[in-house]
Write a protein that holds these residues in place. Structure first.
Motif, mmCIF file in Angstrom:
data_model
loop_
_atom_site.group_PDB
_atom_site.id
_atom_site.type_symbol
_atom_site.label_atom_id
_atom_site.label_comp_id
_atom_site.label_asym_id
_atom_site.label_seq_id
_atom_site.Cartn_x
_atom_site.Cartn_y
_atom_site.Cartn_z
ATOM 1 N N ALA A 405 28.823 73.059 9.756
ATOM 2 C CA ALA A 405 28.954 71.654 9.329
ATOM 3 C C ALA A 405 28.309 71.387 7.976
ATOM 4 C CB ALA A 405 28.362 70.726 10.395
ATOM 5 N N ASP A 406 28.677 72.209 6.994
ATOM 6 C CA ASP A 406 28.222 71.988 5.612
ATOM 7 C C ASP A 406 26.708 71.979 5.476
ATOM 8 O OD1 ASP A 406 30.935 71.709 4.841
ATOM 9 O OD2 ASP A 406 30.894 69.587 5.384
ATOM 10 N N GLY A 407 26.051 72.969 6.076
ATOM 11 C CA GLY A 407 24.619 73.128 5.861
ATOM 12 C C GLY A 407 23.734 72.783 7.039
ATOM 13 N N PHE A 408 24.296 72.342 8.147
ATOM 14 C CA PHE A 408 23.481 72.029 9.322
ATOM 15 C C PHE A 408 22.950 73.323 9.938
ATOM 16 C CE2 PHE A 408 23.434 71.254 14.040
ATOM 17 C CZ PHE A 408 22.298 70.454 14.051
ATOM 18 N N VAL A 409 21.675 73.325 10.307
ATOM 19 C CA VAL A 409 21.056 74.470 10.969
ATOM 20 C C VAL A 409 20.717 74.046 12.401
ATOM 21 C CG1 VAL A 409 19.159 76.130 10.975
ATOM 22 C CG2 VAL A 409 20.120 75.327 8.801
ATOM 23 N N TRP A 410 21.412 74.635 13.338
ATOM 24 C CA TRP A 410 21.222 74.318 14.754
ATOM 25 C C TRP A 410 20.227 75.312 15.325
ATOM 26 C CZ3 TRP A 410 26.078 73.484 18.356
ATOM 27 C CH2 TRP A 410 25.648 73.122 19.650
ATOM 28 N N GLU A 411 19.012 74.824 15.578
ATOM 29 C CA GLU A 411 17.945 75.681 16.083
ATOM 30 C C GLU A 411 18.064 75.842 17.601
ATOM 31 O OE1 GLU A 411 15.970 77.230 14.194
ATOM 32 O OE2 GLU A 411 16.068 76.165 12.271
ATOM 33 N N PRO A 412 17.548 76.949 18.155
ATOM 34 C CA PRO A 412 17.572 77.124 19.598
ATOM 35 C C PRO A 412 16.746 76.046 20.299
ATOM 36 C CG PRO A 412 17.023 79.180 18.486
ATOM 37 C CD PRO A 412 16.974 78.111 17.465
ATOM 38 N N TYR A 413 17.064 75.839 21.564
ATOM 39 C CA TYR A 413 16.307 74.876 22.377
ATOM 40 C C TYR A 413 14.841 75.265 22.401
ATOM 41 C CZ TYR A 413 14.904 72.252 26.562
ATOM 42 O OH TYR A 413 14.272 71.421 27.444
ATOM 43 N N GLY A 414 14.559 76.486 22.822
ATOM 44 C CA GLY A 414 13.259 77.129 22.690
ATOM 45 C C GLY A 414 12.051 76.253 22.964
ATOM 46 N N ALA A 415 10.942 76.604 22.301
ATOM 47 C CA ALA A 415 9.685 75.898 22.520
ATOM 48 C C ALA A 415 9.735 74.477 21.985
ATOM 49 C CB ALA A 415 8.547 76.675 21.861
ATOM 50 N N ALA A 416 10.569 74.221 20.978
ATOM 51 C CA ALA A 416 10.641 72.884 20.388
ATOM 52 C C ALA A 416 11.402 71.895 21.256
ATOM 53 C CB ALA A 416 11.290 72.963 19.007
ATOM 54 N N ARG A 417 12.171 72.406 22.237
ATOM 55 C CA ARG A 417 12.928 71.555 23.170
ATOM 56 C C ARG A 417 13.822 70.565 22.418
ATOM 57 N NH1 ARG A 417 11.077 75.164 25.887
ATOM 58 N NH2 ARG A 417 10.120 74.970 27.940
ATOM 59 N N GLN A 418 14.605 71.096 21.475
ATOM 60 C CA GLN A 418 15.472 70.250 20.652
ATOM 61 C C GLN A 418 16.920 70.442 21.031
ATOM 62 O OE1 GLN A 418 14.747 68.518 17.407
ATOM 63 N NE2 GLN A 418 12.703 69.231 16.933
ATOM 64 N N ALA A 419 17.707 69.384 20.819
ATOM 65 C CA ALA A 419 19.149 69.427 21.044
ATOM 66 C C ALA A 419 19.867 68.973 19.782
ATOM 67 C CB ALA A 419 19.533 68.518 22.210
ATOM 68 N N ALA A 420 21.081 69.487 19.587
ATOM 69 C CA ALA A 420 21.942 69.005 18.506
ATOM 70 C C ALA A 420 22.725 67.798 19.017
ATOM 71 C CB ALA A 420 22.891 70.102 18.052
ATOM 72 N N ILE A 421 22.620 66.676 18.324
ATOM 73 C CA ILE A 421 23.337 65.460 18.700
ATOM 74 C C ILE A 421 24.515 65.295 17.756
ATOM 75 C CG2 ILE A 421 23.134 62.995 19.181
ATOM 76 C CD1 ILE A 421 21.235 64.796 20.773
ATOM 77 N N PHE A 422 25.723 65.245 18.312
ATOM 78 C CA PHE A 422 26.921 65.078 17.493
ATOM 79 C C PHE A 422 27.317 63.606 17.499
ATOM 80 C CE2 PHE A 422 26.812 69.557 18.200
ATOM 81 C CZ PHE A 422 27.337 70.103 17.031
ATOM 82 N N GLU A 423 26.935 62.919 16.424
ATOM 83 C CA GLU A 423 27.242 61.506 16.246
ATOM 84 C C GLU A 423 28.360 61.367 15.218
ATOM 85 O OE1 GLU A 423 23.065 59.349 17.118
ATOM 86 O OE2 GLU A 423 23.093 60.545 15.287
ATOM 87 N N THR A 424 28.748 60.157 14.932
ATOM 88 C CA THR A 424 29.895 59.921 14.058
ATOM 89 C C THR A 424 29.728 60.574 12.695
ATOM 90 O OG1 THR A 424 30.325 57.834 15.197
ATOM 91 C CG2 THR A 424 31.347 58.135 13.020
#
Length: 445
Positions: A405-424
């Motif tokens: 997506a033109d430069g987006f870096v999707w990090e693993p869920y891992g220890a940071a407990r992050q999710a990728a949110i796909f908004e408009t």
């Protein structure tokens, strides 16, 4: 008018196939990956496809597997299927870049609550994937009571695999076909992702712990299908089948021939039988994936998993991401939040079940959910989201991030407990703990 497709011929193990090539994409429809599971092969593990002589045309989809449909053949059922079906339904649809070499492969298992749907539907059109260098293989698998069914008369036949789990067996047979044949289409048998949505995602979840699937895939994608309930005891499933057969005048004393003489229409039209009886625990499927995940014995491959904001299940997706990504290969968690402008009046609590499909495939124009109603914002997001899905298909199994997506870096869920949110406006990372399981009435259940 667009130019007519050009025939393209590929040789597979069973013989030659003739598909269509247009706009840099080769498409083959109605590829048999197992022998028809009819007559004595109903409720049997998939058998190899007999070889054929000459060139077999593969330009039209074969009928979907038996399922309840509307009497009006122009009206689709809730799985998107209309018209004729057939027990002879174990076929693939394949989209490949023309002149591909070493292309990554995604094997797609459709949704439909395990008793509806087909791999040939427009939402799963793999044209955009092919233009992005990825081969898509859409799979039909057995549904309902043809897929998940066990009975004392069938158990007495003594099959090594036990009874039930035929949809799982079909998925494995499709993966074996890919292993043996995908190089002929320019695909890399060493870079295969299994992917599915809803019931298809549930099948992918099951394949994560299935011994027969080991080594046949290298990444896994679960869209709205993190079904973490235990599999059903084979005896319990058999008792449920016997009880349901009473609705059509059969029971525990029915012979295997009696069962196989029941018409497919009867099985899919009888409410107690149409949905099948879920996965069963047996020699073929010895343990449920939730147990394997907790024990750390699942197949250690990168996993992408997520749901839509307007449905439940995000909590289960988070559990899968946590357990699958706790060591070894990473897990990537997502939530789809975009509501198209033309759906604002309907989807008041966020995008509903299946809403993400035309975005993850960038199939707006072939999906019954999109088409001319979609606007520029929908199309821009579809291009970005599909780029993230294909980036996952392409990435090496040891990669620690998805770049898309033109430069987006999707990090693993891992220890940071992050999710990728796909908004408009596109994807962004956010703390997963801040996201509810689904809309209010679902999250509160």
């Amino acid at each position: 008018m667009p130019p007519s497709p050009t025939p393209v011929v590929v040789d597979v193990e069973q013989g030659s196939l003739s598909g269509d090539s247009q706009g840099g994409v080769d498409v083959f429809r109605g590829i048999p990956y197992a022998a028809p599971p009819v007559g004595p092969l109903r409720w049997k593990a998939p058998r190899p496809v007999p070889a054929w002589r000459g060139i077999r045309t593969a330009t039209a989809n074969e009928p979907a597997c038996p399922q309840p449909v509307d009497p009006d053949p122009s009206v689709p059922n809730f799985g998107g299927v209309q018209g004729a079906q057939s027990e002879d339904c174990l076929y693939l649809t394949l989209f490949a870049p023309a002149n591909a070499s070493g292309a990554p492969v995604v094997v797609w298992l459709h949704g439909g609550a395990y008793f509806l749907g087909a791999g040939s539907l427009g939402s799963y059109d793999g044209t955009a994937n092919a233009r992005d260098g990825v081969i898509t293989v859409d799979v039909n698998y057995r549904l309902g009571s043809m897929a998940n069914f066990t009975h004392p008369a069938l158990a007495a036949e003594g099959d090594a695999e036990g009874t039930g789990n035929y949809a799982m067996m079909d998925a494995v047979a499709a993966l074996e076909w890919v292993r043996d044949n995908i190089a002929a289409f320019g695909g890399d048998p060493g870079n295969v992702t299994i992917a599915g949505q809803s019931a298809g995602g549930g099948l992918v979840t099951g394949l994560l712990s299935l011994p027969a699937a080991e080594g046949l895939y290298h990444k896994a994608l679960i869209q709205s299908g993190s079904l973490l309930r235990p599999d059903r005891d084979e005896r319990e499933a058999s008792e449920a089948v016997v009880k349901a057969l009473g609705d059509i005048g059969l029971g525990a004393d029915a012979s295997a021939d009696d069962l196989r003489s029941v018409s497919a229409q009867t099985l899919v039209a009888t409410p107690s039988l149409m949905r099948g009886f879920y996965f069963t625990t047996n020699a073929y499927n010895p343990n449920a994936t939730i147990d394997a995940l907790k024990a750390g014995t699942e197949q250690d491959v990168p996993v992408m998993v997520g749901t839509n904001a307007g449905e439940g299940g995000f909590g289960n997706a988070r559990i899968v991401a946590d357990l699958a990504g706790d060591s070894g290969a990473p897990a990537f968690l997502y939530r789809f939040d975009h509501v198209p402008a033309f759906r604002q009046a309907e989807w008041t609590q966020g995008p509903v079940h299946s809403a993400e499909l035309m975005f993850s495939f960038d199939s707006i124009d072939t999906s019954s959910w999109g088409g001319p109603d979609a606007d520029a914002a929908d199309r821009a997001l579809a291009e970005k989201m599909q780029s993230c899905w294909t980036a996952f298909y392409k990435m090496p199994a040891d990669s620690r991030a998805i770049r898309c997506a033109d430069g987006f870096v999707w990090e693993p869920y891992g220890a940071a407990r992050q999710a990728a949110i796909f908004e408009t406006d596109g994807p962004a990372m956010a703390p997963a703990a801040d996201l509810p399981d689904g809309p209010e009435e679902t999250a509160s259940n």
